[in-house]
Every structure is written in structure tokens, then in C-alpha cells.
Design an enzyme around this catalytic site. Structure first.
Site, short mmCIF file in Angstrom:
data_model
loop_
_atom_site.label_atom_id
_atom_site.label_comp_id
_atom_site.label_asym_id
_atom_site.label_seq_id
_atom_site.Cartn_x
_atom_site.Cartn_y
_atom_site.Cartn_z
N TYR A 285 14.67 37.44 -70.59
CA TYR A 285 15.56 36.81 -71.70
C TYR A 285 15.39 37.71 -73.06
O TYR A 285 16.17 38.09 -73.27
CB TYR A 285 14.98 35.50 -71.71
CG TYR A 285 15.15 34.47 -70.70
CD1 TYR A 285 16.28 33.56 -70.51
CD2 TYR A 285 14.13 34.40 -69.73
CE1 TYR A 285 16.66 32.86 -69.75
CE2 TYR A 285 14.36 33.17 -68.85
CZ TYR A 285 15.90 32.47 -68.53
OH TYR A 285 15.84 31.72 -67.80
N PRO B 60 24.51 28.71 -71.31
CA PRO B 60 25.32 27.67 -70.70
C PRO B 60 26.08 26.62 -71.82
O PRO B 60 25.64 26.44 -72.65
CB PRO B 60 24.69 26.91 -69.34
CG PRO B 60 23.42 27.59 -69.51
CD PRO B 60 23.16 28.20 -70.96
N HIS C 103 18.98 29.65 -73.25
CA HIS C 103 18.40 29.45 -71.92
C HIS C 103 16.73 29.99 -72.16
O HIS C 103 16.20 29.49 -71.13
CB HIS C 103 19.08 30.42 -71.04
CG HIS C 103 18.92 29.99 -69.66
ND1 HIS C 103 17.64 29.30 -69.08
CD2 HIS C 103 19.74 29.81 -68.61
CE1 HIS C 103 17.92 29.05 -67.95
NE2 HIS C 103 19.17 29.19 -67.59
N SER D 71 24.52 27.24 -59.26
CA SER D 71 23.17 26.26 -59.43
C SER D 71 24.01 24.90 -59.38
O SER D 71 25.07 24.81 -59.70
CB SER D 71 22.76 26.62 -60.94
OG SER D 71 23.68 26.43 -61.84
#
Length: 670
Positions: free
Chosen positions: A143, A156, A373, A587
Site C-alpha cells: 500500500y 474500491p 484500502h 473477491s
């Protein structure tokens, strides 16, 4: 799984036991958490305490949890090297030619007896010294050091059920109730009333929910930072690119009633009749561009205070400009609007993409979260949505019980006038976000042929079944198997994040080939489908126990980097390269509501598919890149729908053997 990770995203899979304990005395969330266990993945909500990799904030950090709130969590282990290499070899077999496989086995053997043993010893030493050797390294590598934009590549979108607002007042009333609901949820987290779920005998770490409220990513050169402000008491409202600090709690610390919040939203909207400078657009750019712009922007008089205030908010609320929705494109535009805001001429400037939680509300009925995220996986965000929607649906007067007095009015957060340097960074950011929004293509497929109810009647696992349908659709389109990523949670470990489920297997390839073989019988196809599903479930169970391949291999590679050693040839071998080029990034983020999550593909020639398998239908958000001629998101959606129907057809022709009769023995002492 996103483009910034060689293998990631998040989902939980295995149904945990019904045994639960509570942090504190609360029972408020039992029904919601119970629903999340039986209908989706076992991501419980969150604990009060925080264990950030690093803490940076103007606020004082929260006190450590009391003994009654501490969880019994496992130490993250280091697997034996032999075990990981053997499992790795089996996962790459369907992706390699016979010649490549032979070469790969030799490379594996060389690696094991040379650099691998040395790196394994280094990793084992680190594992003995740290409770979770992976967590801080994962946060940094996957990240904080990723330099592409968080927009599309990292963050997302999570939709709420679409709304039908009759007028502007309805928008304000709805938004105020959602804000109130999120505040109520925040109170539950801090009150320690979150149930702890067990998977088998092991508790699942609830720490992630304590890390989403008040958290913000800070752009820095090379490596970003995270700041945690869990005791924040306000939100930041963004309207027409203007920023306002709005208290969520009154001067006595009580949650403010929704009607009082609505009055403040109305006041903000009445004050701003023209669009301001889209400073939020800067947060959509590459991390290096934003880091440089950030340094200059925050150095200007007064801006540092404004930026600190934005970063310290519990979450932001983006009141977007109304956009027209093209016929039959409503759901596609809903998720795209959450992911990137539509571009510089739409709502991309009405954001602060570094904030972990951004509530986005559009008068056209599009509502949802954009979430950064870094600190948490997707399922906690979905459960937060579940909580608020459930409360609003069951109680028309929800939000009226809060405080209505001793309220500090919302205040505007000023930026100083734009100078030439900031104008240049804004120009670059606008150009880049417009290109990114143009390139990302999305198709939301609501498959209504059946849902997980039918799949379970076939004595098959719904998640594994969907994974095999995705494998089949890709094989039909491209005549080869795809390296396919799915995330398993590692929440039995303290601070655990995810492990990769490698969904492509010898069994999944055999199933795809049988479905395309005219000579294969339906019984042979069903047998291979069941074998493929069972293989996926076996790998899932291993991944949930931290016995996957990808995180261990990452740890070995990082040992080389951290100790100044050359990265071994193994990591550029055909098996590693092909099996980590995830052309299918997938996912499951489940909710009982008509809602879903979506994100961008992990690789240039791949697809992303996030799905919500409900009892009677399956919602799938499928994305691909416009610039790639090899992929076609619309064709993939159509092929996937056909695959679902074909799988149902063969299962009905060759029904499963009858389930064994249930005995009268009690399932538990209760």
C-alpha cells in the site's frame, strides 16, 4: 486484488462456529453479525483498540485496551520452506507448458538449497521476534509504497441500494440519517460492544474496524504514511469543492440528531452557489505528483490547518452535483461514480481520496462509500453499510433520538488563493483523472437465473462455485486458464490481513476443458465441477490458516531486500511470473441488500470481478481497461452468464447424491 499488489484483495470464506464472546457487555450487533456469518464472510465488526503500524496525529492516541477487551489471537507463523515450494509447484502446473514446468522444478530445487534456506533462516528469526512479521511489511509494500493513484488502483467503491429522491430535501434528510448511523456505529465500536467471532477454536481479530474511522493516508515521497484519529468528533462535508467542518457530537459529547445535522447541511448548501477550486482533484493523482503538490499546498498560509482538519475527520461526506444517468447504465455509472467521481468535469474534485471512508451522495439516487484500502479490507466496509441501511429500513424515525442543543455550527475550511504552481498540479491531476475515468470500463451483471440457495442445494460451496464460473468464462473467451486471485482473511492472527487463494488449479482446468469438449458427458462435467470446487475449498481452508503460497514467498523476497542481498532468480522464474500475473482479480463482498463493491483490474490484460452472491441472484461488478484489445468486459459478462446457466443445466441433469439423514443428537451443549 488491485494493480498495486502482486497478489491481493480481501474476503473471508469459511463459516465460523456460532461461538462468540463480546468486548464489553453489548449485544446490539448480534443480529447483524449473525447475518454476516450466515450470509457472507466471517468478518466481524471491530474492536475498540488500535494497533497501527505507526501513529501520527495531532490527536492523542487512544488508550490501550483493557484486559477484558484483549483478544486471544495467534502469532503469525513462518511455514516450512518445503511445504510452500511443494504447494507453489502444484499451483503453477495448469499455467505452464511441460517444458516450463520441468524448468520450474529445477529452479525451485536450486532455490531451496541455495538462497532459499538462507532467506528462510532470516525470516524465521524475524518471526520469532515479532507477533506478526507480515503485517507492517504488507502495509508498507502493498500500500504505502505504491505510487500509482489510489483512485481506481487502490480504492474500491461500495454501493448502497439506489435511492429515488423526490427533491433536494429528501437528499438532505437521507444524508443526515446516514451520517447519524455512521456516528452511532462509531459509538458502538468505542463502547466495546462488538462481538468476537470464532473460526473453529480461534478468535478472529476485530482490530480493523477500529482503524477506519478518523484515518487518513498522507502523501509522502517514496512511502506514504497513515494517521489515526479514532477520537475525532466531527466530519468534513464537501459541496461544490468547498470544505466544511461539521460536528457530529455536541459540546456534551452526545451524537447530534439527524434533523439538526440536516439543518447544517442545508445551511452549507445555501451558502455555496458556485464551484470552488477543486483541491480534492489533487488527491486523485499519482502518489508522487500528489506528494509534491501536497508539500507546496500545505506550506501556503492557513492551508496546513485546513488540511489537518480534513485529515482528522471521522469521515468525509461528498454532496455531489446531480448527473444524468443513461438508460440501462444506472448501476454501471453508480459504481464508477464511487470509484473515480466521473472525471474533472463531473465530481472527481468533490473528494478527498486519502480518507479511509468517504460517503458519497448524488441527487440522482447514487449513494455509497469510496474507501481507501490501506488500513482495512472490504468486508468491514460492507458491514458498516449493512448496519446503516438496516437501521433506516426498520425504523422510520431513526436518527431523531440524538442531541438538538449545544451544537457548534458548521464552519468553512478556507484554502488560500491558488498560485501558479498549484494551478499546474491541478492541470496535471485533471488530465490524469479524465484519462483514468475514460479507460476504466465497467459492467454490472445482475444474474437472476439463481443464487446461492440453488448452489447450496447442490451441496456445493457458493463462493467456490462462482470462482469456477469465472474460470470457465475466461477459458471460453481466451482458450487458456487465467491466474486468478481471491483473498482469504488472516484474522486468526493478531493484525492479520490477507492471504491469496490461487483459484486456478489442475482441477479447474480439467473442468473447463470438459465443458468445452463435445465428447464429454454431463456426468463427467459434473464430476469435474465438483472436483474443482472441492480443490478450491481445500486451498481456501489452507489460506485461512496462513498456509498459502504468496505471503511466505513475499517474506522471503523481502528478507533479501532488507538484508542487502540480491533477489534470487526464483522470483523471475516462469512459474512465479505467470502465476502472479492475475488476469482475474476477484473477491466476494457479500450483503443481503441490493448492493455491491467494484474496483479496477490488477493487470493491463485482465479483468476484475467483485461479486455479491445473494439467495436468489448474484450481483457481479466486472471491469476491464479500454486500452486493452485482448479483453472485453461486455463479452465477458455475457459469457459468464452463459457459464452460470450451463453449470446449472448439467447439475440438474446429474443431481447430487442425497444428503445423509440428520440424527437427533444435539449439535452443542445448548
Amino acid at each position: 486484488m488491485y494493480k498495486y499488489q502482486s497478489s491481493l484483495f480481501e474476503r473471508s470464506f469459511e463459516k465460523p462456529s456460532d461461538e462468540m464472546r463480546y468486548l464489553g457487555n453489548g449485544k446490539v450487533l448480534w443480529n447483524l453479525t449473525k447475518n454476516s456469518i450466515t450470509h457472507q464472510s466471517p468478518n466481524a465488526l471491530a474492536s475498540l483498540h488500535l494497533h497501527p503500524a505507526s501513529y501520527s496525529s495531532s490527536k492523542k492516541p487512544t488508550a490501550p485496551p483493557s484486559e477484558s477487551q484483549k483478544q486471544n489471537l495467534l502469532t503469525y507463523h513462518v511455514l516450512p520452506l518445503d511445504e510452500t515450494l511443494n504447494r507453489f509447484t502444484s499451483t503453477v502446473e495448469p499455467l505452464l507448458t511441460p517444458e516450463e514446468l520441468k524448468l520450474q522444478k529445477k529452479i525451485n530445487d536450486d532455490f531451496k538449497h541455495k538462497e532459499g534456506d538462507q532467506l528462510q533462516m532470516l525470516l524465521e528469526d524475524v518471526g520469532k521476534a515479532e507477533k506478526n512479521w507480515l503485517a507492517p511489511r504488507w502495509l508498507k509494500a502493498a500500500y504505502l509504497q505504491y505510487r500509482s493513484p489510489v483512485t481506481v488502483y487502490v480504492s474500491p467503491g461500495m454501493t448502497f441500494p439506489r435511492q429515488n429522491f423526490k427533491d433536494a430535501q429528501a437528499v438532505v434528510d437521507y444524508t443526515s440519517k446516514v451520517i447519524f448511523g455512521l456516528g452511532e456505529f462509531n459509538d458502538i465500536v468505542h463502547a466495546g460492544k462488538i462481538p468476537v467471532v470464532k473460526m473453529g477454536k480461534n478468535e478472529l481479530d476485530n482490530g480493523q474496524f477500529g482503524k477506519v474511522f478518523g484515518t487518513c493516508r498522507i502523501p509522502k515521497r517514496i512511502t506514504d504514511e497513515l494517521v489515526y484519529n479514532p477520537r475525532s468528533n466531527y466530519v468534513v462535508v464537501i459541496y461544490k469543492n468547498h470544505f466544511y467542518k461539521m460536528q457530529l457530537y455536541n459540546k456534551e459529547g452526545k451524537l447530534i440528531a439527524s434533523r439538526a445535522l440536516a439543518s447544517q447541511l442545508e445551511a452549507i448548501m445555501s451558502k455555496e452557489t458556485t464551484a470552488g477550486v477543486p483541491y480534492g482533484m489533487l488527491t486523485t493523482d499519482t502518489r508522487d505528483n500528489w506528494a509534491e503538490a501536497y508539500e507546496h499546498l500545505s506550506s501556503l498560509p492557513g492551508n496546513k490547518t485546513t488540511i489537518d482538519t480534513i485529515q482528522g475527520a471521522l469521515f468525509t461526506v461528498s454532496l455531489d452535483e446531480c448527473t444524468d444517468l443513461a438508460a440501462n447504465e444506472e448501476t454501471n455509472e453508480l459504481i464508477l461514480g464511487l470509484i473515480h467521481g466521473g472525471g474533472s468535469k463531473v465530481n472527481s474534485g468533490n473528494r478527498w481520496m486519502d480518507k479511509t471512508i468517504q460517503l458519497v451522495v448524488n441527487p440522482n439516487g447514487n449513494v455509497g462509500f469510496t474507501y481507501e484500502h490501506s488500513p482495512a479490507e472490504g468486508q468491514p466496509i460492507a458491514m458498516m453499510m449493512d448496519y446503516v441501511v438496516k437501521k433506516m429500513k426498520e425504523n422510520e424515525s431513526f436518527g431523531e433520538c440524538g442531541a438538538t442543543d449545544n451544537i457548534t455550527p458548521a464552519e468553512k475550511l478556507p484554502f488560500c488563493a491558488v498560485n501558479e504552481c498549484i494551478e499546474q498540479w491541478l492541470f496535471l491531476a485533471k488530465r490524469n483523472i479524465d484519462n483514468l475515468a475514460f479507460q476504466l470500463q465497467m459492467k454490472v451483471l445482475k444474474f437472476e437465473g439463481y443464487g446461492k440457495g440453488f448452489i447450496k442445494k447442490q451441496r456445493l460451496g457458493p463462493d467456490s462455485f462462482v470462482q469456477m464460473a469465472l474460470q470457465l468464462a475466461f477459458y471460453k473467451m481466451h482458450n487458456e486458464p487465467a491466474a486468478q486471485y481471491e483473498s482469504a482473511h488472516l484474522r486468526i492472527f493478531e493484525g492479520g490481513r490477507t492471504e491469496t487463494i490461487r483459484s486456478c488449479s489442475n482441477e479447474s482446468l480439467a473442468f473447463c476443458r470438459a465443458m468445452q469438449d463435445d465428447k464429454a458427458t454431463d456426468q463427467e462435467r459434473v464430476d469435474k465441477l465438483r472436483a474443482a470446487v472441492n480443490s478450491h475449498q481445500t486451498y481456501t481452508r489452507l489460506a485461512l490458516q496462513g498456509k498459502g503460497v504468496d505471503r511466505h514467498l513475499l517474506g522471503l523476497k523481502l528478507m533479501a531486500v532488507e538484508n542487502g542481498k540480491p533477489v534470487p532468480e526464483f522470483f523471475s522464474s516462469p512459474g512465479v511470473v505467470k502465476s502472479s500475473h492475475f488476469r482475474m482479480s476477484t473477491s466476494q463482498v457479500a450483503t443481503t441488500y441490493d448492493a455491491f463493491m467494484g474496483y479496477g483490474p490488477a493487470v493491463d490484460d485482465g479483468y476484475a470481478c467483485c461479486y455479491n452472491p445473494r439467495e436468489q441472484d448474484i450481483i457481479l461488478a466486472i471491469s476491464a481497461w479500454r486500452y486493452c484489445q485482448a479483453t472485453d468486459h461486455l463479452k465477458f459478462a455475457k459469457t459468464l452468464e452463459q457459464s452460470f446457466l450451463q453449470m446449472k443445466d448439467i447439475l440438474e441433469k446429474c443431481p447430487a447424491p442425497a444428503a445423509p439423514e440428520k440424527t437427533d443428537r444435539p449439535k452443542s451443549k445448548l
